[in-house]
Design an enzyme around this catalytic site. Structure first.
Site, PDB file in Angstrom:
ATOM      1  N   HIS A 225       4.493  -2.739  -6.624  1.00 15.30           N
ATOM      2  CA  HIS A 225       3.857  -1.667  -5.853  1.00 15.30           C
ATOM      3  C   HIS A 225       4.101  -1.785  -4.354  1.00 15.30           C
ATOM      4  O   HIS A 225       4.156  -0.799  -3.650  1.00 15.30           O
ATOM      5  CB  HIS A 225       2.358  -1.608  -6.149  1.00 15.30           C
ATOM      6  N   ASP A 226       4.275  -3.016  -3.861  1.00 14.01           N
ATOM      7  CA  ASP A 226       4.436  -3.208  -2.416  1.00 14.01           C
ATOM      8  C   ASP A 226       5.877  -3.420  -1.976  1.00 14.01           C
ATOM      9  O   ASP A 226       6.111  -3.923  -0.881  1.00 14.01           O
ATOM     10  CB  ASP A 226       3.599  -4.414  -1.965  1.00 14.01           C
ATOM     11  N   LYS A 229       6.994  -2.875   1.528  1.00 12.03           N
ATOM     12  CA  LYS A 229       6.660  -3.783   2.635  1.00 12.03           C
ATOM     13  C   LYS A 229       7.888  -4.492   3.187  1.00 12.03           C
ATOM     14  O   LYS A 229       7.825  -5.076   4.270  1.00 12.03           O
ATOM     15  CB  LYS A 229       5.626  -4.828   2.178  1.00 12.03           C
ATOM     16  N   HIS A 254       4.403   1.795   4.058  1.00  5.58           N
ATOM     17  CA  HIS A 254       5.019   1.033   2.965  1.00  5.58           C
ATOM     18  C   HIS A 254       4.991   1.790   1.638  1.00  5.58           C
ATOM     19  O   HIS A 254       5.864   1.602   0.792  1.00  5.58           O
ATOM     20  CB  HIS A 254       4.409  -0.371   2.818  1.00  5.58           C
ATOM     21  N   HIS A 280      -0.169   3.936  -5.192  1.00  7.37           N
ATOM     22  CA  HIS A 280      -1.170   2.885  -5.396  1.00  7.37           C
ATOM     23  C   HIS A 280      -2.241   2.842  -4.306  1.00  7.37           C
ATOM     24  O   HIS A 280      -3.248   2.166  -4.450  1.00  7.37           O
ATOM     25  CB  HIS A 280      -0.520   1.509  -5.587  1.00  7.37           C
ATOM     26  N   HIS A 281      -2.046   3.576  -3.193  1.00  4.08           N
ATOM     27  CA  HIS A 281      -3.105   3.655  -2.169  1.00  4.08           C
ATOM     28  C   HIS A 281      -3.763   5.022  -2.091  1.00  4.08           C
ATOM     29  O   HIS A 281      -4.528   5.293  -1.175  1.00  4.08           O
ATOM     30  CB  HIS A 281      -2.560   3.257  -0.800  1.00  4.08           C
ATOM     31  N   ASP A 309      -4.691  -3.953  -7.806  1.00  6.52           N
ATOM     32  CA  ASP A 309      -4.270  -4.439  -6.491  1.00  6.52           C
ATOM     33  C   ASP A 309      -5.469  -4.839  -5.631  1.00  6.52           C
ATOM     34  O   ASP A 309      -5.503  -5.935  -5.060  1.00  6.52           O
ATOM     35  CB  ASP A 309      -3.458  -3.338  -5.802  1.00  6.52           C
TER      36      ASP A 309
HETATM   37  P1  C2E Z   1      -3.642  -6.196   0.819  1.00  8.16           P
HETATM   38  O1  C2E Z   1      -4.159  -7.225   1.741  1.00  8.16           O
HETATM   39  O2  C2E Z   1      -3.010  -6.719  -0.401  1.00  8.16           O
HETATM   40  O3  C2E Z   1      -4.789  -5.229   0.410  1.00  8.16           O
HETATM   41  C1  C2E Z   1      -4.625  -4.255  -0.567  1.00  8.16           C
HETATM   42  C2  C2E Z   1      -5.786  -3.329  -0.561  1.00  8.16           C
HETATM   43  O4  C2E Z   1      -6.962  -4.063  -0.909  1.00  8.16           O
HETATM   44  C3  C2E Z   1      -6.097  -2.722   0.789  1.00  8.16           C
HETATM   45  O5  C2E Z   1      -5.319  -1.578   1.037  1.00  8.16           O
HETATM   46  C4  C2E Z   1      -7.573  -2.393   0.634  1.00  8.16           C
HETATM   47  O6  C2E Z   1      -7.736  -1.211  -0.122  1.00  8.16           O
HETATM   48  C5  C2E Z   1      -8.092  -3.551  -0.184  1.00  8.16           C
HETATM   49  N1  C2E Z   1      -8.605  -4.609   0.703  1.00  8.16           N
HETATM   50  C6  C2E Z   1      -8.000  -5.766   1.015  1.00  8.16           C
HETATM   51  N2  C2E Z   1      -8.787  -6.503   1.835  1.00  8.16           N
HETATM   52  C7  C2E Z   1      -9.892  -5.782   2.047  1.00  8.16           C
HETATM   53  C8  C2E Z   1     -11.081  -6.010   2.823  1.00  8.16           C
HETATM   54  O7  C2E Z   1     -11.255  -7.041   3.489  1.00  8.16           O
HETATM   55  N3  C2E Z   1     -12.024  -5.037   2.802  1.00  8.16           N
HETATM   56  C9  C2E Z   1     -11.864  -3.903   2.077  1.00  8.16           C
HETATM   57  N4  C2E Z   1     -12.840  -3.000   2.080  1.00  8.16           N
HETATM   58  N5  C2E Z   1     -10.750  -3.644   1.342  1.00  8.16           N
HETATM   59  C10 C2E Z   1      -9.780  -4.586   1.333  1.00  8.16           C
HETATM   60  P2  C2E Z   1      -5.090  -1.084   2.524  1.00  8.16           P
HETATM   61  O8  C2E Z   1      -6.342  -1.170   3.297  1.00  8.16           O
HETATM   62  O9  C2E Z   1      -4.410   0.222   2.434  1.00  8.16           O
HETATM   63  O10 C2E Z   1      -4.127  -2.133   3.124  1.00  8.16           O
HETATM   64  C11 C2E Z   1      -2.802  -2.218   2.693  1.00  8.16           C
HETATM   65  C12 C2E Z   1      -2.157  -3.478   3.179  1.00  8.16           C
HETATM   66  O11 C2E Z   1      -2.110  -3.450   4.608  1.00  8.16           O
HETATM   67  C13 C2E Z   1      -2.893  -4.763   2.841  1.00  8.16           C
HETATM   68  O12 C2E Z   1      -2.566  -5.268   1.583  1.00  8.16           O
HETATM   69  C14 C2E Z   1      -2.381  -5.692   3.913  1.00  8.16           C
HETATM   70  O13 C2E Z   1      -1.072  -6.147   3.621  1.00  8.16           O
HETATM   71  C15 C2E Z   1      -2.276  -4.789   5.114  1.00  8.16           C
HETATM   72  N6  C2E Z   1      -3.483  -4.817   5.934  1.00  8.16           N
HETATM   73  C16 C2E Z   1      -4.573  -4.006   5.873  1.00  8.16           C
HETATM   74  N7  C2E Z   1      -5.469  -4.328   6.820  1.00  8.16           N
HETATM   75  C17 C2E Z   1      -4.951  -5.390   7.517  1.00  8.16           C
HETATM   76  C18 C2E Z   1      -5.404  -6.169   8.640  1.00  8.16           C
HETATM   77  O14 C2E Z   1      -6.490  -5.949   9.216  1.00  8.16           O
HETATM   78  N8  C2E Z   1      -4.589  -7.172   9.075  1.00  8.16           N
HETATM   79  C19 C2E Z   1      -3.397  -7.414   8.493  1.00  8.16           C
HETATM   80  N9  C2E Z   1      -2.649  -8.431   8.967  1.00  8.16           N
HETATM   81  N10 C2E Z   1      -2.919  -6.689   7.425  1.00  8.16           N
HETATM   82  C20 C2E Z   1      -3.697  -5.705   6.969  1.00  8.16           C
HETATM   83  C1  SIN Z   2      -1.034  -3.317  -0.488  1.00  8.30           C
HETATM   84  O1  SIN Z   2      -1.497  -2.738  -1.432  1.00  8.30           O
HETATM   85  O2  SIN Z   2      -0.520  -2.758   0.470  1.00  8.30           O
HETATM   86  C2  SIN Z   2      -1.036  -4.770  -0.501  1.00  8.30           C
HETATM   87  C3  SIN Z   2      -1.544  -5.259  -1.775  1.00  8.30           C
HETATM   88  C4  SIN Z   2      -0.822  -6.459  -2.256  1.00  8.30           C
HETATM   89  O3  SIN Z   2      -0.029  -7.059  -1.540  1.00  8.30           O
HETATM   90  O4  SIN Z   2      -1.071  -6.791  -3.375  1.00  8.30           O
HETATM   91 FE    FE Z   3       0.030  -6.293  -3.945  1.00  7.12          FE
HETATM   92 FE    FE Z   4       0.226  -1.593  -0.917  1.00  6.85          FE
END
Ligand code: C2E
Ligand code: SIN
Ligand code: FE
Ligand code: FE
Ligand code: SIN
Ligand code: SIN
Length: 366
Positions: A225-226, A229, A254, A280-281, A309
């Site tokens: 799904h990612d 990235k 992404h 997926h988002h 995810d």
């Molecule tokens: P990811 O870290 O794998 O997170 C995937 C999804 O899980 C996020 O999509 C969000 O829906 C949920 N999620 C993850 N961590 C949290 C959290 O702490 N609180 C909540 N409420 N939901 C969470 P999203 O938000 O669209 O983010 C997509 C990707 O963008 C993330 O994948 C990550 O790679 C990046 N990302 C998002 N926010 C941040 C951030 O503040 N800092 C960094 N370095 N990366 C971020």
């Molecule tokens: C994302 O959904 O953008 C990140 C989630 C993941 O890395 O599994």
């Molecule tokens: Fe993932």
């Molecule tokens: Fe994603």
């Protein structure tokens, strides 16, 4: 007990017209095996495939018995393959080539048999058709052999197509694994994450009632799904703190990026992977990205992967956040039921949550 030629033709055309509407290759082969069996009034028909590399024969279709594997020149079938000619044997038990093990294991008594080797275009033997025993215990005849030979041409053709499809599928899966790991390494997530997302997605798809094929496709593609990235700069992807608005906007590309990479493929698996990368988002209430799709307008693969995810992301440490407690994770899913996530899927997830925790434990990062 042979049919007249007219009857035979009518019979074959009836069967072939049924076969033409069958898309599943396994069903097609089953149907062809039934046809071979019925043409000669036999009791059973097996379709054997030869694996030259491994030097074995195995039953792709084995009516009324468990699948069998044996050496490529073993038994009566093996001797037909080795000598590359058809055999009619009306006293199998007395035949020196007969592999008695098979009857011993199945408790079935093989009396009569016809074996016809199948060829590819370069005249190599690729397998065999075998019919066993007759209704009323009437001996197999040369006419039976001729009719069966005619049918075997259809079977060989179908098997060729089938093996080609399986091969293509294997290649696609390998490709997907490589791509998934590329996305992985870039965002410093572990290989276990890929496996967990695959298993959560498969389980949810099963619970939702998708057919086995759709479930296994999703298992293969959800880890990708990612993939988009790979187009995100390290400075953003691995930023230790929270992303600002502009960085988040870039990060969100992404989803479209992944779709762009995959969308032109005509391969089944890659087409499914494109959907997952793209959707997926998306959120059930329409507030997700990139398209803001709502409800069932989001493909079921996207709705399922969203849960897999996020469930995994919350339970894992990221460069920008700590892992959440189990209670906090459950609270989020209850709160986001019908908002971020498809309520029907959330209900299935909550009802069967012990299976999801079990997957997490089985594929834990340590
Ligand atoms: P990811 O870290 O794998 O997170 C995937 C999804 O899980 C996020 O999509 C969000 O829906 C949920 N999620 C993850 N961590 C949290 C959290 O702490 N609180 C909540 N409420 N939901 C969470 P999203 O938000 O669209 O983010 C997509 C990707 O963008 C993330 O994948 C990550 O790679 C990046 N990302 C998002 N926010 C941040 C951030 O503040 N800092 C960094 N370095 N990366 C971020
Ligand atoms: C994302 O959904 O953008 C990140 C989630 C993941 O890395 O599994
Ligand atoms: Fe993932
Ligand atoms: Fe994603
Ligand atoms: C043999 O070919 O000898 C055994 C195979 C079978 O009976 O199915
Ligand atoms: C299926 O169950 O065959 C797949 C359903 C879907 O792709 O939406």
């Amino acid at each position: 007990m042979n049919r007249s030629s007219d009857e035979l033709l009518a019979f074959i055309f009836d069967r072939i017209s049924k076969i033409a509407s069958i898309h599943e290759q396994d069903e097609l082969l089953c149907e062809l095996a039934n046809m071979c069996r019925d043409i000669v009034y036999a009791d059973r028909c097996s379709i054997w495939i030869r694996d030259k590399q491994q030097g074995i024969l195995w039953t792709k279709i084995a009516q009324g018995q468990a699948p069998i594997t044996m050496g490529e020149y073993q038994g009566i079938v093996g001797s037909a393959v080795e000598q590359n000619h058809s055999l009619i044997i009306n006293d199998v038990q007395a035949d020196s080539h007969f592999n008695h093990e098979v009857d011993k294991q199945s408790g079935y008594v093989t009396r009569r048999m016809i074996v016809i080797p199948m060829h590819n275009r370069s005249s190599e033997v690729v397998g065999a058709i075998q019919v066993i025993n007759t209704k009323g215990d009437i001996p197999f005849s040369q006419t039976d052999l001729k009719h069966l030979h005619f049918s075997s041409l259809y079977v060989a053709e179908s098997i060729k197509t089938m093996l080609l499809i399986e091969e293509t599928y294997k290649t696609q899966k390998e490709l997907i694994y490589i791509m998934g790991e590329t996305g992985e390494n870039r965002s410093r997530e572990t290989g276990q994450h890929v496996k967990r997302v695959a298993e959560y997605s498969y389980l949810l798809a099963k619970l939702y009632g998708l057919d086995e094929k759709a479930c296994s496709i999703l298992r293969d593609v959800s880890p990708m799904h990612d993939i988009g990235k790979i187009g995100i700069a390290d400075a953003i992807l691995n930023k230790p703190g929270r992303l600002d608005e502009e960085e988040m906007r870039i990060m969100q590309t992404h989803a479209t990026m992944g779709y762009t990479i995959l969308k032109h493929s005509k391969l089944t698996l890659l087409k499914a992977a494109a959907i997952v990368a793209h959707e997926h988002h998306e959120k059930y209430d329409g507030t997700g990205y990139p398209k803001g799709l709502q409800g069932e307008a989001i493909h079921i693969y996207g709705r399922i992967t969203a849960i897999a995810d996020v469930f995994d992301a919350l339970g894992s440490e990221r460069v920008y956040k700590k892992a959440w407690s189990d209670e906090a994770i459950l609270e989020l899913f209850v709160r986001e039921r019908g908002r971020h996530f498809d309520p029907a899927l959330v209900d299935l997830f909550l009802t069967h949550q012990e299976q999801f925790w079990a997957i997490r434990d089985r594929f834990s990062d340590v």
